[in-house]
Design a protein around this motif. Sequence first.
Motif: not given
Ligand code: 13P
Length: 353
Positions: A49, A51, A69-70, A92-93, A141, A143, A157-158, A205, A228, A230, A244-245
């Motif tokens: 990811h 992050y 992104d996720s 969760f990923m 979501y 997550n 996802t976002s 966030h 983002h 969140e 999203s990211t």
């Molecule tokens: P994304 O789906 O945008 O990658 O976000 C995942 C996430 O955990 C953001 O905090």
Amino acid sequence: MTQAEDRILVQEHLAHRAEPKPLSASEKSDLETRIRQALKAEDAVLVAHYYTDPDIQRLAEETGGCVADSLEMARFGNQHKASTVVVAGVRFMGETAKILNPEKRVLMPTLEATCSLDIGCPADEFADFCDQHPDRTVVVYANTSAAVKARADWVVTSSCAQAICESLDARGEKILWAPDKHLGHYVRKTTGADMLLWDGSCIVHEEFKHRGLEDLKALYPDAAVLVHPESPDAVVEMADVVGSTSQLIHAVQTWPNQQFIVATDNGIFYKMQQLAPEKTLIEAPTAGNGATCRSCAHCPWMAMNGLENLLRVIEKGDQEVHVDPDLREKALRPLKRMLEFTASMNLKAAGNA
Ligand code: 13P
Ligand code: SF4
């Protein structure tokens, strides 16, 4: 679960968290060589990811894996032919990868890397909430745990939450949304859908501060503000781009601005800077170290992924993700719906291009 109980659980997780120790340049280079060899030897692909640590992101790219992104992480792991998928991210990923690929071995540098949204939405309490609102379509979501997904009609996802909720609304469906209240609020506001929200949040966030962002914007009036969803509503309200990211990275590449104020985990700066080296990136303000900040713009669980535990898991396979087969079958349906919906969204976008 009350908000106070939720906070205590998150604090307990954070207290027991082990962060990777700092490494010298030669230790890093030695580990990176061994990780490359181990990935080949184990027929494994690394999916990371945005992050995670830049060293991990770089390795994923250099070895034919992906940084994403996720949503894209899920898609990539699903399509790749490797027999082992190594997921650098949070639990969760890894679970999503396993649900989509039961025949593959899914490993993570540490199974302890969780997410405050997942912690704040226990499956039994969530099931009670759903039982109280049988007339609503359940949208969760990504997550969340496999058990929560198993109770859902849709996973989002976002990057696709708005489009999916909009289409459900257009079909006259009322939505029960969990767990992130800020993303839920944003989707409700932008789509007008009838959404009942679970009270969860992301500890990273949630720390972005609207007042501080106003001050920073006054210092950099030409900067575009990327947020983002969140993040709290007052911060989202100040955004030029909410996404999203992947969508925020795309904005840095395509918007004409030279400066960007970025309200998301600062791990994303590695990819943004790589794709747009001429742009200036500025971290959106949090309360700051030593104040109430529990994360200071970097996810404490993403930070648990390091080169040492990455090598160990590829060599030893000791942190393997398992999902109960019955839960897996139930969680697969809403996940597949999301993948099919987003694939048709992408096809339509390509057709209109
Ligand atoms: P994304 O789906 O945008 O990658 O976000 C995942 C996430 O955990 C953001 O905090
Ligand atoms: Fe969860 Fe927030 Fe970390 Fe994303 S940044 S994994 S939402 S705690």
